[in-house]
Scaffold this motif. Structure first.
Motif, short mmCIF file in Angstrom:
data_model
loop_
_atom_site.label_atom_id
_atom_site.label_comp_id
_atom_site.label_asym_id
_atom_site.label_seq_id
_atom_site.Cartn_x
_atom_site.Cartn_y
_atom_site.Cartn_z
N ASN A 1 0.85 -1.24 0.08
CA ASN A 1 -0.02 0.04 0.09
C ASN A 1 0.90 1.10 0.08
O ASN A 1 0.29 2.13 -0.58
CB ASN A 1 -0.94 -0.23 1.24
CG ASN A 1 -2.06 -0.84 0.97
OD1 ASN A 1 -2.83 -0.78 -0.09
ND2 ASN A 1 -2.60 -1.60 1.83
N HIS B 1 -4.76 0.04 6.42
CA HIS B 1 -4.21 -0.45 5.20
C HIS B 1 -2.81 -0.51 5.47
O HIS B 1 -1.81 -0.95 4.74
CB HIS B 1 -4.07 0.79 4.23
CG HIS B 1 -5.50 1.07 3.71
ND1 HIS B 1 -6.49 0.32 2.74
CD2 HIS B 1 -6.61 2.13 4.14
CE1 HIS B 1 -7.65 0.86 2.50
NE2 HIS B 1 -7.57 1.93 3.34
N ASP C 1 -7.38 -1.88 -2.25
CA ASP C 1 -6.74 -2.60 -1.12
C ASP C 1 -7.41 -4.06 -1.22
O ASP C 1 -8.51 -4.33 -0.23
CB ASP C 1 -6.51 -1.91 0.07
CG ASP C 1 -5.72 -2.75 1.09
OD1 ASP C 1 -5.64 -4.13 0.92
OD2 ASP C 1 -5.68 -2.37 2.24
#
Length: 450
Positions: free
Chosen positions: A145, A169, A247
């Motif tokens: 990420n 994340h 994600d």
């Protein structure tokens, strides 16, 4: 309930009292885990090196795993429905993956150059997920990420990132939830608010580099993003020139093509991790060729991307073996159908008793929430009485079922009817034994309007 619980005097005069009783029972049943915890505290803050694994009164310490079972330091056997937060898709000591790791060890590791496996794994992953034209590897979902955000900012020439309240994340990507967050300039929208999110994207205009979102919130409570919401992000980012990043570190397991493939919504960039490394440390980011090709080291203006273990032979070997021999598209469909069935059984058990609980999720990922409706966002889930879920966690452990503290349960490939039945039985025992405090929690939600 289980033998352990049947021999105890369950206290249900209040939620706090019930939790205190369950915690005392847990301490008495796990003296070796307690001793190891106390020793660990001498070398590690809180005896811990991974925050999510800590819970009160102390976490179980595990000695070994086999198939979909775990054995803790005190010798208790538990069905592993935590599944290493989705990374444990193959269970423990899967023979195909164990042999792949052994072969990698026999052939040598830390080779210091491209090996014979990384391109094969890359092609397998690119072929699997529609959003990927190119892919690069990292060591974790957090790294994936970070690199995707960095790539989006470099590609667009913009700085700002849009995320969603309560989203997670990675270890430095809590956004508003940690003083250790990566120092990105960011704005936050409301998860599942299609109209408001699109308006915020358009308001940000040419300041916004990217929108980062899970198509189903994983750590936020297995809360599915609606098609309307996710499509609004796709449309608004395309309109303003921002990049859309999905994600799918957790959710790529939910269909043969990932959740984006199942929904038919294609992001510009995609991040991956967890089970795709075969149970070893792994992350990946990829997407449109015109973006990823900026990492081509043959270009004089190529972007650098380092990472000593990005292509380590153990992960490359384990990941390739898992995807090609075990988690085939057919097995992905079967596992997620089994998860939908299990979630349905749990919700049916709740409905028969008329209790204020609900099991959210999709496919092989699910989570239990107080209340009668699935929360629309992580902040809404967080406003519900979490101590009830803490109590459930301890009661399920006493019943031989190991889940995440936050109420999340994840399926793995070695599981079958016996394990699903055991989970349902332990859950029903919790519902029956704790009815008074479950109803109390439901009333508290009604009073709070949550």
């Amino acid at each position: 309930m289980s033998t352990t619980q049947a021999n105890a005097t369950l206290v249900n005069t209040s939620l706090d009292a019930a939790y205190t009783e369950a915690a005392e029972r847990f301490v008495a049943a796990n003296p070796k885990s307690k001793a190891i915890q106390e020793q660990a505290e001498k070398a590690m803050p809180g005896g811990n090196t991974r925050t999510v694994l800590h819970y009160h009164p102390f976490p179980l310490r595990f000695a070994r795993g086999e198939g979909c079972y775990l054995w803790d330091a005190d010798g208790h056997q538990l069905v592993d429905f935590l599944g290493e937060y989705t990374a444990g898709l193959y269970g423990h000591s899967e023979p195909v993956i164990r042999e792949a790791i052994k072969q990698a060890a026999d052939d040598g590791w830390v080779l210091g150059g491209p090996n014979l496996l990384e391109a094969r794994l890359a092609q397998t992953i690119v072929d699997r997920f529609p959003a990927l034209e190119r892919v690069r590897f990292t060591n974790s979902g957090t790294e994936a990420n970070l690199m995707a955000i960095a790539a989006a900012r470099a590609f667009t020439g913009r700085d700002r990132v849009m995320v969603f309240k309560g989203g997670y994340h990675g270890g430095v990507l809590y956004f508003g939830g940690s003083p250790l967050n990566a120092p990105f300039d960011y704005v936050m929208g409301d998860y599942n608010d299609a109209e408001g999110s699109a308006a915020l994207i358009r308001e940000q205009g040419d300041r916004l580099a990217c929108v980062l979102v899970e198509p189903m919130c994983g750590s936020g409570g297995c809360l599915p993003g609606s098609v309307e919401f996710l499509q609004s992000l796709r449309d608004a980012t395309r309109e303003t020139g921002a990049l859309l990043i999905f994600d799918e570190v957790m959710t790529s397991r939910l269909s043969p093509e990932g959740l984006h493939g199942l929904l038919g919504i294609t992001p510009d960039l995609l991040t991956l991790g967890k089970y795709l490394g075969g149970g070893l440390s792994f992350g990946a980011f990829g997407g449109r060729a015109e973006i990823l090709d900026r990492f081509d080291p043959r270009r004089p203006d190529g972007w650098p991307h380092a990472g000593t273990f990005n292509n380590n032979v153990f992960t490359m070997s384990a990941g390739l073996a898992g995807l090609t021999h075990k988690y085939t598209p057919e097995r992905a469909v079967m596992l997620n159908a089994a998860g939908d069935s299990l979630r349905g059984r749990l919700n049916d058990a709740i409905a028969r008793r008329g209790l204020p609980l609900v099991v959210a999720g999709r496919g092989s990922m699910m989570a239990v929430h107080p209340g009668t409706t699935v929360p629309m966002s992580p902040p809404e889930a967080g406003r519900r009485p979490r101590k009830l879920i803490d109590l459930m966690h301890l009661d399920l452990i006493a019943g031989g079922v190991y889940t995440a503290r936050r109420g999340m349960a994840v399926l793995s490939l070695p599981m079958g009817a016996a394990e699903f039945d055991r989970f349902v039985a332990a859950f029903e025992e919790f519902l029956d034994a704790r009815r008074p405090v479950i109803e109390e929690a439901g009333r508290s939600i009604g009073k709070a309007g949550g």
